[in-house]
Every structure is written in C-alpha cells, then in structure tokens.
Scaffold this active site. Structure first.
Site, PDB file in Angstrom:
ATOM      1  N   ASP A  51     -24.984  62.178  64.656  1.00  0.00           N
ATOM      2  CA  ASP A  51     -24.107  63.349  64.570  1.00  0.00           C
ATOM      3  C   ASP A  51     -24.938  64.632  64.694  1.00  0.00           C
ATOM      4  O   ASP A  51     -26.018  64.638  65.310  1.00  0.00           O
ATOM      5  CB  ASP A  51     -23.313  63.262  63.255  1.00  0.00           C
ATOM      6  CG  ASP A  51     -21.958  63.950  63.314  1.00  0.00           C
ATOM      7  OD1 ASP A  51     -21.929  65.197  63.198  1.00  0.00           O
ATOM      8  OD2 ASP A  51     -20.935  63.255  63.479  1.00  0.00           O
ATOM      9  N   ASP A  52     -24.463  65.684  64.097  1.00  0.00           N
ATOM     10  CA  ASP A  52     -25.052  67.021  64.215  1.00  0.00           C
ATOM     11  C   ASP A  52     -26.506  67.046  63.708  1.00  0.00           C
ATOM     12  O   ASP A  52     -26.939  66.143  63.004  1.00  0.00           O
ATOM     13  CB  ASP A  52     -24.185  67.984  63.391  1.00  0.00           C
ATOM     14  CG  ASP A  52     -24.297  69.429  63.849  1.00  0.00           C
ATOM     15  OD1 ASP A  52     -25.181  69.735  64.661  1.00  0.00           O
ATOM     16  OD2 ASP A  52     -23.484  70.245  63.384  1.00  0.00           O
ATOM     17  N   LYS A 126     -19.539  62.444  70.650  1.00  0.00           N
ATOM     18  CA  LYS A 126     -18.601  63.120  69.737  1.00  0.00           C
ATOM     19  C   LYS A 126     -18.673  64.608  70.042  1.00  0.00           C
ATOM     20  O   LYS A 126     -19.762  65.171  70.143  1.00  0.00           O
ATOM     21  CB  LYS A 126     -19.006  62.834  68.290  1.00  0.00           C
ATOM     22  CG  LYS A 126     -18.198  63.631  67.258  1.00  0.00           C
ATOM     23  CD  LYS A 126     -18.498  63.129  65.858  1.00  0.00           C
ATOM     24  CE  LYS A 126     -17.931  64.084  64.810  1.00  0.00           C
ATOM     25  NZ  LYS A 126     -18.227  63.614  63.443  1.00  0.00           N
ATOM     26  N   ASP A 128     -17.379  68.358  69.052  1.00  0.00           N
ATOM     27  CA  ASP A 128     -16.808  69.139  67.956  1.00  0.00           C
ATOM     28  C   ASP A 128     -16.184  70.458  68.443  1.00  0.00           C
ATOM     29  O   ASP A 128     -16.131  70.722  69.656  1.00  0.00           O
ATOM     30  CB  ASP A 128     -17.931  69.392  66.922  1.00  0.00           C
ATOM     31  CG  ASP A 128     -17.461  69.218  65.498  1.00  0.00           C
ATOM     32  OD1 ASP A 128     -16.282  69.512  65.239  1.00  0.00           O
ATOM     33  OD2 ASP A 128     -18.267  68.808  64.641  1.00  0.00           O
ATOM     34  N   TRP A 163     -10.351  68.425  64.804  1.00  0.00           N
ATOM     35  CA  TRP A 163      -9.775  68.396  63.448  1.00  0.00           C
ATOM     36  C   TRP A 163      -8.253  68.572  63.425  1.00  0.00           C
ATOM     37  O   TRP A 163      -7.686  69.092  62.464  1.00  0.00           O
ATOM     38  CB  TRP A 163     -10.409  69.472  62.542  1.00  0.00           C
ATOM     39  CG  TRP A 163     -11.825  69.792  62.860  1.00  0.00           C
ATOM     40  CD1 TRP A 163     -12.860  68.906  62.880  1.00  0.00           C
ATOM     41  CD2 TRP A 163     -12.390  71.067  63.231  1.00  0.00           C
ATOM     42  NE1 TRP A 163     -14.021  69.549  63.208  1.00  0.00           N
ATOM     43  CE2 TRP A 163     -13.768  70.873  63.432  1.00  0.00           C
ATOM     44  CE3 TRP A 163     -11.858  72.353  63.383  1.00  0.00           C
ATOM     45  CZ2 TRP A 163     -14.619  71.908  63.807  1.00  0.00           C
ATOM     46  CZ3 TRP A 163     -12.699  73.381  63.751  1.00  0.00           C
ATOM     47  CH2 TRP A 163     -14.068  73.162  63.961  1.00  0.00           C
ATOM     48  N   GLY A 164      -7.597  68.174  64.515  1.00  0.00           N
ATOM     49  CA  GLY A 164      -6.134  68.292  64.538  1.00  0.00           C
ATOM     50  C   GLY A 164      -5.627  69.701  64.810  1.00  0.00           C
ATOM     51  O   GLY A 164      -4.430  69.970  64.710  1.00  0.00           O
ATOM     52  N   ASP A 166      -4.534  73.152  66.839  1.00  0.00           N
ATOM     53  CA  ASP A 166      -3.818  73.510  68.074  1.00  0.00           C
ATOM     54  C   ASP A 166      -2.936  72.364  68.596  1.00  0.00           C
ATOM     55  O   ASP A 166      -2.811  72.176  69.805  1.00  0.00           O
ATOM     56  CB  ASP A 166      -4.821  73.921  69.186  1.00  0.00           C
ATOM     57  CG  ASP A 166      -5.752  75.025  68.726  1.00  0.00           C
ATOM     58  OD1 ASP A 166      -5.312  75.830  67.879  1.00  0.00           O
ATOM     59  OD2 ASP A 166      -6.904  75.077  69.185  1.00  0.00           O
ATOM     60  N   ARG A 181     -10.029  63.534  66.847  1.00  0.00           N
ATOM     61  CA  ARG A 181      -9.958  63.737  65.407  1.00  0.00           C
ATOM     62  C   ARG A 181      -8.697  64.523  65.102  1.00  0.00           C
ATOM     63  O   ARG A 181      -8.470  65.595  65.649  1.00  0.00           O
ATOM     64  CB  ARG A 181     -11.194  64.493  64.929  1.00  0.00           C
ATOM     65  CG  ARG A 181     -12.320  63.596  64.466  1.00  0.00           C
ATOM     66  CD  ARG A 181     -12.114  63.077  63.052  1.00  0.00           C
ATOM     67  NE  ARG A 181     -12.066  64.210  62.122  1.00  0.00           N
ATOM     68  CZ  ARG A 181     -13.146  64.878  61.736  1.00  0.00           C
ATOM     69  NH1 ARG A 181     -14.341  64.549  62.131  1.00  0.00           N
ATOM     70  NH2 ARG A 181     -13.019  65.904  60.904  1.00  0.00           N
ATOM     71  N   ASP A 185     -12.362  67.254  57.807  1.00  0.00           N
ATOM     72  CA  ASP A 185     -13.370  66.264  57.426  1.00  0.00           C
ATOM     73  C   ASP A 185     -12.967  65.457  56.190  1.00  0.00           C
ATOM     74  O   ASP A 185     -12.533  66.006  55.186  1.00  0.00           O
ATOM     75  CB  ASP A 185     -14.702  66.964  57.133  1.00  0.00           C
ATOM     76  CG  ASP A 185     -15.316  67.526  58.394  1.00  0.00           C
ATOM     77  OD1 ASP A 185     -14.634  67.555  59.430  1.00  0.00           O
ATOM     78  OD2 ASP A 185     -16.489  67.939  58.333  1.00  0.00           O
TER      79      ASP A 185
HETATM   80  C1  GLA Z   1     -17.603  68.954  61.720  1.00  0.00           C
HETATM   81  C2  GLA Z   1     -17.084  67.561  62.003  1.00  0.00           C
HETATM   82  C3  GLA Z   1     -17.842  66.542  61.162  1.00  0.00           C
HETATM   83  C4  GLA Z   1     -19.323  66.642  61.469  1.00  0.00           C
HETATM   84  C5  GLA Z   1     -19.810  68.062  61.241  1.00  0.00           C
HETATM   85  C6  GLA Z   1     -21.221  68.255  61.736  1.00  0.00           C
HETATM   86  O1  GLA Z   1     -17.333  69.353  60.407  1.00  0.00           O
HETATM   87  O2  GLA Z   1     -15.704  67.489  61.751  1.00  0.00           O
HETATM   88  O3  GLA Z   1     -17.361  65.249  61.406  1.00  0.00           O
HETATM   89  O4  GLA Z   1     -19.548  66.249  62.796  1.00  0.00           O
HETATM   90  O5  GLA Z   1     -19.001  68.997  61.937  1.00  0.00           O
HETATM   91  O6  GLA Z   1     -21.671  69.556  61.524  1.00  0.00           O
END
Ligand code: GLA
Length: 378
Positions: A51-52, A126, A128, A163-164, A166, A181, A185
């Site tokens: 991830d990040d 992924k 974001d 994150w859902g 728009d 997504r 989170d």
């Molecule tokens: C957002 C995503 C998380 C993760 C973080 C990383 O919050 O929704 O799942 O990837 O960024 O910074």
C-alpha cells in the site's frame, strides 16, 4: 486473448491495516512466504499488495522511485520473489497529485506510471483518491488510469479506491476498474465492521463479475494490533465471533478478500476464519451475484439489528446467512418463501452449516437458529 481479470473478487493480503508506513522489502517477501506456508495461497489468496508509503517523496525524470531504505534493490526483485512463490504482486498509487500519506500521486502521470508498474512486474494496482484537484472530474481520472493500465502491455487488476465518494457505484464499472472501494477506511473494531456492512446492504446490484464492491481490507486477526493509530484508528480490535461475522459478511456480499493482519504470526482462530473454504467458495462463486437482505422473524427486530442475507449461487444452491448485530443472543427465523420458495410447493431445503462444516438436515418452510450477539450462522 488473455483470460479476463477479476472474474470473481480478488483475494490477497495488503500491508496497510497493520503496517501502514512501516514497510520494507523483507516484510513483503516474508509475508509472501507465509501466504504459502499457512495454506492461504492454496486457499485462493493470490495478491501480495504494497500500500502507501513505498516511494521517495520526489519523482526523478518524471518517474516514481522506490524508497531507497525500504526497498534498497527497487521493486522489481520483490515482485520477482512474490512471483516465484506462485503469487501475484500489487502496488498502490493515487488519482490525485499526492497519495494520502503525501507521496507522489499519478495525476497527469497516469501513462508513465502504468508503464513503470508494468516494467516492475505489477499485477494489481490500488488507486486512491487523496489530493484530487477539486476541479478534476473523479470519474475521468479513473478512466484515465483505466486506459493507461489496459494499454501498458501487462495484465493489471485495477482496484479503485475513492471511498464511495461521488456515487462511485454509478460510474465506476465503465472506467475499467475491477473493484471499487465503497466506504471509508475500515478500523479494527466491531462498530466499523457493522457500519460498513450496513452501508452496503441494499446495494447488491452494484457488484458483479469484473467490477466488485470492495468493502475494504479485512481486519480479521488484528486484535487491535494496528500500526495506524496515528489516524486514531486503533480502537480495540474485535472478538473472534465478530471477526467470523465480518468475514462471513465480506464473503457473502462479494467483497474482495484482502487480508489486513500480520500473517506471519496469525493465530489458529484467524487461520480457521481466513481459510474457511465454504465461505471462500461462496465469495468466489463464478456468477458473483450480490447478496440480498430479507427480514427475519420475529418482525419486531429492527432490520439493522438482525437480518438474513441470501446469495444465489451458480449451481442452484443458496448461501443463507443469519446475522445478529444486536448485543444479546437472538432466535432468528428465516421464512423460505422470502427466498422464492412457495410453501405450497412442498420443497425442502437441505441445509449445511458453513462454520460447523456439516449437514444439519432437511427443513421445510422455515429455519430458526439462536445466534449469539455479534455472531452469525451461514
Ligand atoms: C486511504 C485508503 C486506505 C489506505 C490509505 C493509505 O485512506 O482508503 O485504504 O490506502 O489511504 O494512505
């Protein structure tokens, strides 16, 4: 032609829930080892996703550069190692100018970055939504990366993560994304799990083959051991029953199953949950139909307090889950006519318990079970 990607929900492991910024090549490679030794790979978990927080803070000649301390030999050897274990390899970027943790995002660099990922051997991205310029149209940004990935010369699963926002469920499938997504989170506690599940009930028609509703990574087995309490998310963990219910919901509702705990030290309960082959089979049913909610009897329960989910499977079976979100044990009854079975037809259902792993008999018209608080019967 290659086999289409993400016919069923992607399954794998992602570094974020437990490790957030605290990642490095060794962690990723040992996690790959454990995917194999625990049997998770053979159960269907396929992707190891970084991830990040994996890159340097600045691009060099327009290209993303791996963090020299975390990935001293770059990303490619890590990808090769993951591939050598019979697994696939995933990474993370962002549709905005920066990732959520402040590293360079792919905004206006979509085609370069897709090429970089392809060169490194990436199989899953992924993507974001942080630092999206407010004037930029989100749907268009996902179309851009969707185009870039489809033309980078490598099969890469495109995991959208806005994150859902728009009303993403209305436009994401067209962008080419393989999952989206749909919620903010997840955090490792029962309130978060429950809230996410409830928010996606009644959206069952917005998931399906090639573009799955991603309810976020699993918190199963974390027991409060998150590295991300900097965002206030370390709130206690769940009980084993709650983790089991969480997994049952994600499996039945067709979410990708991305493990978020530290699999290098997962306990037996965690492994039993993640390796439940009956639940995995429901999640991976080839038709990928959403699960619909029906009311349980007695009807005085609020529909968010106790409910039944039903998912039609390709072979004519039904997956049926009785969920108790209340804080006391409840006897829950499901009436078969709610699933399209007329009482007068005289049909009986032969039921099998996916957690006890055994046949429980023939039932006509209805089935009742006493379900402990926060628990479920599938
Ligand atoms: C957002 C995503 C998380 C993760 C973080 C990383 O919050 O929704 O799942 O990837 O960024 O910074």
């Amino acid at each position: 032609m290659n086999k289409p990607l993400a016919h069923t929900p992607p399954m794998g492991w992602n570094s974020w829930n437990t490790f957030s910024w605290n990642i490095n090549a060794e962690l990723i490679m040992t996690s790959a080892d454990h995917m194999v030794s625990t049997g998770l790979r053979d159960a269907g978990y396929e992707y190891i996703v970084i991830d990040d927080c994996w890159s340097e803070k600045q691009r060099v000649n327009g290209r993303l550069v791996p963090d020299k301390n975390k990935f001293p030999d770059g990303i490619k050897p890590v990808a090769e190692y993951v591939h050598s274990k019979g697994l696939k390899f995933g990474m993370y970027s962002c549709a905005g100018t920066h990732t959520c943790a402040g590293y360079p995002g792919s905004f206006e660099h979509e085609f370069d970055d897709a090429e970089t990922f392809a060169e490194w051997g990436v199989d899953y991205l992924k993507y974001d939504y942080c630092y999206k310029p407010s004037a930029a149209d989100g749907a268009n940004l996902y179309k851009r990366m969707g185009m870039a990935l489809r033309n980078c010369g490598r099969d890469i699963v495109f995991s959208a993560c806005n994150w859902g926002e728009d009303n993403v469920h209305h436009w994401i499938r067209e962008s080419g994304a393989h999952s989206y997504r749909s919620t903010h989170d997840i955090t490792d506690n029962w309130d978060s799990v429950r809230e996410i599940a409830l928010s996606q009930l009644d959206k069952e028609s917005f998931t399906g083959n090639y573009c799955h509703n991603d309810m976020d990574m699993l918190v199963v087995g974390m027991y409060g051991g998150s590295n991300s309490d900097w965002i206030g998310s370390k709130i206690g963990g769940c009980t084993d029953a709650q983790y089991k219910t969480h997994f049952s919901l994600w499996a039945m509702m067709g979410s990708p199953l991305m493990i978020g705990c530290d699999i290098r030290c997962a306990n037996q309960v965690t492994k039993d949950i993640l390796l439940n082959k009956d639940l995995i089979a429901i999640n991976q049913d080839p038709e990928a139909r959403g699960a619909y909610r029906i009311k349980v009897e007695p009807q005085w329960f609020h529909e968010d307090e106790a409910f039944v989910l039903v998912k039609a499977l390709q072979n004519g079976d039904l997956a049926i889950g009785l969920y108790n979100f209340s804080d006391a044990p409840r006897e829950l009854t499901v009436q078969f006519w709610d699933m399209g079975i007329p009482a007068a037809a005289g049909v009986a259902l032969s039921l099998y318990d996916c957690w006890e792993h055994k046949e429980i008999g023939l039932f006509k018209e209805r089935f009742a079970a006493t379900v402990p608080a926060g628990d479920c019967v599938v």
